[in-house]
Scaffold this active site. Structure first.
Site, PDB file in Angstrom:
ATOM      1  N   GLY A  15      43.002 -14.573   5.090  1.00 56.46           N
ATOM      2  CA  GLY A  15      43.681 -13.253   4.406  1.00 56.46           C
ATOM      3  C   GLY A  15      44.574 -13.886   3.223  1.00 56.46           C
ATOM      4  O   GLY A  15      44.403 -14.748   2.863  1.00 56.46           O
ATOM      5  N   GLN A  16      45.414 -12.716   2.655  1.00 57.20           N
ATOM      6  CA  GLN A  16      46.141 -12.935   1.393  1.00 57.20           C
ATOM      7  C   GLN A  16      47.173 -13.912   1.439  1.00 57.20           C
ATOM      8  O   GLN A  16      46.957 -15.123   0.668  1.00 57.20           O
ATOM      9  CB  GLN A  16      46.711 -11.804   0.964  1.00 57.20           C
ATOM     10  CG  GLN A  16      45.978 -10.528   0.597  1.00 57.20           C
ATOM     11  CD  GLN A  16      46.801  -9.561   0.017  1.00 57.20           C
ATOM     12  OE1 GLN A  16      46.954  -9.421  -1.308  1.00 57.20           O
ATOM     13  NE2 GLN A  16      47.337  -8.553   0.763  1.00 57.20           N
ATOM     14  N   ASP A  40      40.084 -15.585  17.576  1.00 58.30           N
ATOM     15  CA  ASP A  40      40.161 -14.209  17.594  1.00 58.30           C
ATOM     16  C   ASP A  40      41.529 -14.073  18.424  1.00 58.30           C
ATOM     17  O   ASP A  40      41.468 -14.362  19.673  1.00 58.30           O
ATOM     18  CB  ASP A  40      39.112 -13.439  18.231  1.00 58.30           C
ATOM     19  CG  ASP A  40      39.189 -11.974  18.511  1.00 58.30           C
ATOM     20  OD1 ASP A  40      40.634 -11.535  18.385  1.00 58.30           O
ATOM     21  OD2 ASP A  40      38.476 -11.321  18.824  1.00 58.30           O
ATOM     22  N   ILE A  41      42.315 -13.673  17.846  1.00 52.63           N
ATOM     23  CA  ILE A  41      43.841 -13.935  18.422  1.00 52.63           C
ATOM     24  C   ILE A  41      44.145 -12.758  19.392  1.00 52.63           C
ATOM     25  O   ILE A  41      45.087 -12.823  20.455  1.00 52.63           O
ATOM     26  CB  ILE A  41      45.024 -13.851  17.328  1.00 52.63           C
ATOM     27  CG1 ILE A  41      45.179 -12.297  16.707  1.00 52.63           C
ATOM     28  CG2 ILE A  41      45.107 -14.981  16.461  1.00 52.63           C
ATOM     29  CD1 ILE A  41      46.152 -11.934  15.988  1.00 52.63           C
ATOM     30  N   THR A  66      45.769  -4.802   8.847  1.00 50.97           N
ATOM     31  CA  THR A  66      46.766  -4.244   7.851  1.00 50.97           C
ATOM     32  C   THR A  66      45.941  -3.096   7.110  1.00 50.97           C
ATOM     33  O   THR A  66      46.486  -2.739   6.248  1.00 50.97           O
ATOM     34  CB  THR A  66      46.698  -5.471   6.839  1.00 50.97           C
ATOM     35  OG1 THR A  66      45.444  -5.865   6.338  1.00 50.97           O
ATOM     36  CG2 THR A  66      47.354  -6.472   7.097  1.00 50.97           C
ATOM     37  N   THR A 101      56.356  -6.384   8.811  1.00 53.35           N
ATOM     38  CA  THR A 101      56.417  -5.415   7.738  1.00 53.35           C
ATOM     39  C   THR A 101      57.582  -4.411   7.479  1.00 53.35           C
ATOM     40  O   THR A 101      58.294  -4.333   8.428  1.00 53.35           O
ATOM     41  CB  THR A 101      55.148  -4.487   7.942  1.00 53.35           C
ATOM     42  OG1 THR A 101      55.036  -3.515   6.966  1.00 53.35           O
ATOM     43  CG2 THR A 101      55.312  -3.745   9.467  1.00 53.35           C
ATOM     44  N   ASP A 102      57.776  -3.904   6.373  1.00 53.81           N
ATOM     45  CA  ASP A 102      58.890  -2.950   6.115  1.00 53.81           C
ATOM     46  C   ASP A 102      58.510  -1.781   6.725  1.00 53.81           C
ATOM     47  O   ASP A 102      59.296  -0.823   6.935  1.00 53.81           O
ATOM     48  CB  ASP A 102      58.818  -2.672   4.376  1.00 53.81           C
ATOM     49  CG  ASP A 102      57.549  -2.241   3.830  1.00 53.81           C
ATOM     50  OD1 ASP A 102      56.557  -2.860   4.513  1.00 53.81           O
ATOM     51  OD2 ASP A 102      57.640  -1.824   2.677  1.00 53.81           O
ATOM     52  N   TYR A 125      50.256   1.460  12.293  1.00 49.47           N
ATOM     53  CA  TYR A 125      50.614   0.189  12.034  1.00 49.47           C
ATOM     54  C   TYR A 125      52.102  -0.284  12.107  1.00 49.47           C
ATOM     55  O   TYR A 125      52.017  -1.244  12.646  1.00 49.47           O
ATOM     56  CB  TYR A 125      50.087   0.402  10.486  1.00 49.47           C
ATOM     57  CG  TYR A 125      50.587  -1.139   9.705  1.00 49.47           C
ATOM     58  CD1 TYR A 125      49.594  -2.224  10.203  1.00 49.47           C
ATOM     59  CD2 TYR A 125      51.561  -1.089   8.831  1.00 49.47           C
ATOM     60  CE1 TYR A 125      49.976  -3.313   9.549  1.00 49.47           C
ATOM     61  CE2 TYR A 125      51.839  -2.498   8.335  1.00 49.47           C
ATOM     62  CZ  TYR A 125      50.999  -3.520   8.593  1.00 49.47           C
ATOM     63  OH  TYR A 125      51.476  -4.592   7.898  1.00 49.47           O
ATOM     64  N   LYS A 129      52.969  -3.300  14.846  1.00 46.50           N
ATOM     65  CA  LYS A 129      53.910  -4.389  14.092  1.00 46.50           C
ATOM     66  C   LYS A 129      55.167  -4.672  14.763  1.00 46.50           C
ATOM     67  O   LYS A 129      55.608  -5.885  15.176  1.00 46.50           O
ATOM     68  CB  LYS A 129      53.927  -4.349  12.613  1.00 46.50           C
ATOM     69  CG  LYS A 129      52.708  -4.204  11.783  1.00 46.50           C
ATOM     70  CD  LYS A 129      51.947  -5.695  12.001  1.00 46.50           C
ATOM     71  CE  LYS A 129      52.668  -6.965  11.378  1.00 46.50           C
ATOM     72  NZ  LYS A 129      51.912  -7.849  11.330  1.00 46.50           N
TER      73      LYS A 129
HETATM   74  N1  LIG Z   1      49.332  -6.596   2.802  1.00 46.14           N
HETATM   75  C1  LIG Z   1      50.420  -5.861   2.738  1.00 46.14           C
HETATM   76  O1  LIG Z   1      50.774  -5.048   1.886  1.00 46.14           O
HETATM   77  C2  LIG Z   1      51.272  -6.135   3.875  1.00 46.14           C
HETATM   78  C3  LIG Z   1      52.637  -5.523   3.695  1.00 46.14           C
HETATM   79  C4  LIG Z   1      53.804  -5.705   4.770  1.00 46.14           C
HETATM   80  C5  LIG Z   1      53.413  -6.712   5.766  1.00 46.14           C
HETATM   81  N2  LIG Z   1      52.381  -7.527   5.664  1.00 46.14           N
HETATM   82  C6  LIG Z   1      52.244  -8.610   6.822  1.00 46.14           C
HETATM   83  O2  LIG Z   1      51.911  -9.636   5.986  1.00 46.14           O
HETATM   84  C7  LIG Z   1      50.896 -10.361   6.908  1.00 46.14           C
HETATM   85  C8  LIG Z   1      49.895 -10.980   6.037  1.00 46.14           C
HETATM   86  O3  LIG Z   1      49.249 -10.127   5.638  1.00 46.14           O
HETATM   87  P1  LIG Z   1      47.957 -10.106   4.368  1.00 46.14           P
HETATM   88  O4  LIG Z   1      48.152  -9.305   3.479  1.00 46.14           O
HETATM   89  O5  LIG Z   1      47.909 -11.389   4.080  1.00 46.14           O
HETATM   90  O6  LIG Z   1      46.786  -9.532   5.545  1.00 46.14           O
HETATM   91  P2  LIG Z   1      45.170  -9.633   5.240  1.00 46.14           P
HETATM   92  O7  LIG Z   1      44.912  -9.995   3.800  1.00 46.14           O
HETATM   93  O8  LIG Z   1      44.546  -8.402   5.715  1.00 46.14           O
HETATM   94  O9  LIG Z   1      44.761 -10.737   6.240  1.00 46.14           O
HETATM   95  C9  LIG Z   1      44.937 -10.668   7.571  1.00 46.14           C
HETATM   96  C10 LIG Z   1      43.818 -11.528   8.083  1.00 46.14           C
HETATM   97  O10 LIG Z   1      44.007 -11.534   9.523  1.00 46.14           O
HETATM   98  C11 LIG Z   1      42.362 -11.624  10.012  1.00 46.14           C
HETATM   99  N3  LIG Z   1      42.699 -11.052  11.415  1.00 46.14           N
HETATM  100  C12 LIG Z   1      42.155  -9.796  11.673  1.00 46.14           C
HETATM  101  N4  LIG Z   1      42.180  -9.484  12.839  1.00 46.14           N
HETATM  102  C13 LIG Z   1      42.046 -10.686  13.475  1.00 46.14           C
HETATM  103  C14 LIG Z   1      42.127 -11.281  14.843  1.00 46.14           C
HETATM  104  N5  LIG Z   1      41.738 -10.365  15.818  1.00 46.14           N
HETATM  105  N6  LIG Z   1      41.930 -12.574  14.940  1.00 46.14           N
HETATM  106  C15 LIG Z   1      42.062 -13.475  14.080  1.00 46.14           C
HETATM  107  N7  LIG Z   1      42.198 -13.128  12.680  1.00 46.14           N
HETATM  108  C16 LIG Z   1      42.239 -11.715  12.282  1.00 46.14           C
HETATM  109  C17 LIG Z   1      41.662 -10.946   9.067  1.00 46.14           C
HETATM  110  O11 LIG Z   1      40.587 -11.230   9.123  1.00 46.14           O
HETATM  111  P3  LIG Z   1      39.165 -10.059   8.918  1.00 46.14           P
HETATM  112  O12 LIG Z   1      39.233  -9.876   7.248  1.00 46.14           O
HETATM  113  O13 LIG Z   1      38.079 -10.611   9.538  1.00 46.14           O
HETATM  114  O14 LIG Z   1      39.596  -8.838   9.222  1.00 46.14           O
HETATM  115  C18 LIG Z   1      42.330 -11.145   7.579  1.00 46.14           C
HETATM  116  O15 LIG Z   1      41.644 -12.512   7.235  1.00 46.14           O
HETATM  117  C19 LIG Z   1      50.534  -9.819   8.115  1.00 46.14           C
HETATM  118  O16 LIG Z   1      51.260  -9.889   9.082  1.00 46.14           O
HETATM  119  C20 LIG Z   1      50.815  -8.302   7.644  1.00 46.14           C
HETATM  120  O17 LIG Z   1      50.889  -7.345   8.619  1.00 46.14           O
HETATM  121  C21 LIG Z   1      51.263  -7.110   4.792  1.00 46.14           C
END
Ligand SMILES: NC(=O)c1ccc[n+]([C@@H]2O[C@H](COP(=O)([O-])OP(=O)(O)OC[C@H]3O[C@@H](n4cnc5c(N)ncnc54)[C@H](OP(=O)(O)O)[C@@H]3O)[C@@H](O)[C@H]2O)c1
Length: 306
Positions: A15-16, A40-41, A66, A101-102, A125, A129
């Protein structure tokens, strides 16, 4: 916490945030990166075995569901990942840095949200969270939760990349101007996590907020993206009701970051500066790709002529 020799599991590593952590930590000994296929968590037994077999001392949970709008149609899956997955990692990992998250807030504040402010998510969502945060605090021995917002990076699905794509295709775009928050460069958050790692106090359970400095609306953010990238696309402000989405979003979700800055002596840069860096990185990558394609084309032309 003694992290120098610790085995650290980074979930959601593609992920990001996971990608940005990997960029900085690389192949350092004792770091275990997993994606959904490797771990798979939501599979409790798999989490338990992985953590036990690899003698994991600390989990950095970057895995999450997300897709904010899609979660409204898939609440069970969103809960399994954001709530139960986080719970299993905290239970078996014992020591965890968990990202939230916010969107746990309803957006009715007019001052930046403090970590102890009342939560009241307005989306599936956000609710899943929040349940994840509560499970982590209940299960972990050492639990550090970092709420962040509006995350973007040079790779992955995010607002910056969407705006850059649309900005090339269209002359004009409308973007909501009545939702206010703070963007976060995933690389800056990853760097902050690395800086605070050795300073975590064993046995503590704490909730922090981290975003880049500054405040903007999605409209301001989109305008800045066009300015920084030199695209001529014009951005027009609209109100939330003019762009209906499945999930409700808080109108105001600025986070107060005093806690994390003071406790870990962190300096955080302004979102505009971080955005500039990210756009430069995206442009450099695009240029590199273009040059490689041109070289390949030349090679093929030469070969065809022989
Ligand atoms: N993105 C935002 O704008 C945002 C805003 C606020 C908070 N956050 C929080 O910041 C954190 C990081 O976000 P991010 O933007 O890096 O998210 P992201 O790019 O969507 O990455 C999430 C990763 O989790 C993986 N994943 C999903 N289901 C899974 C499972 N069952 N077992 C293992 N891995 C799994 C996804 O894999 P797949 O691609 O295979 O699904 C993806 O690689 C998260 O906790 C998110 O809630 C994000």
């Amino acid at each position: 916490m003694e992290t120098a020799k610790a085995n650290v599991l980074i979930t959601g590593s593609k992920g990001q945030l996971g990608t940005e952590l990997r960029k900085r930590l690389g192949g350092k000994e004792g770091i275990f990166y997993t994606d959904r296929e490797e771990l798979d968590i939501t599979d409790e037994q798999a989490v338990k075995s992985y953590i036990t077999n690899n003698q994991i001392d600390l989990v950095i949970n970057c895995a999450a569901y997300t897709a904010v709008d899609r979660a409204e149609d898939e609440p069970a899956l969103a809960d399994a990942i954001n709530h139960l997955g986080a719970k299993y990692l905290a239970k078996y990992g014992r020591n965890i840095i968990h990202i939230s998250t916010d969107y746990v807030f309803d957006g009715t504040n007019h001052l930046p949200y403090k970590s102890e402010d009342r939560t009241n998510p307005v989306s599936v969502y956000g609710s899943t969270k929040l349940a994840g945060e509560q499970a982590v605090l209940a299960e972990a021995q050492t639990g550090l939760i970092i709420r962040t917002a509006w995350v973007y990076a040079a790779e992955g699905r995010n607002f910056v990349r969407t705006m850059l794509r649309l900005g090339k295709e269209r002359e004009k775009l409308t973007v909501v101007a009545d939702q206010v928050g703070s963007p976060t460069h995933a690389g800056d958050l990853a760097q902050a996590i690395i800086e605070l790692l050795p300073q975590i106090k064993s046995g503590t359970k704490v909730l922090y907020h981290y975003t880049n400095e500054g405040v903007c609306s999605w409209y301001d953010f989109a305008t800045a993206i066009m300015e920084e990238s030199g695209l001529g696309c014009q951005i027009e402000p609209i109100e939330t009701w003019q762009y209906p989405t499945k999930a409700r979003r808080p109108a105001y979700s600025v986070l107060n970051k005093t806690g994390i800055k003071q406790d870990f002596n962190l300096t955080i840069r302004h979102w505009r500066e971080a955005l500039r860096d990210c756009i430069r990185e995206i442009q450099a990558k695009a240029e590199e790709k273009k040059q490689m394609e041109e070289k390949e084309q030349e090679k093929q032309t030469k070969e065809a002529g022989q």
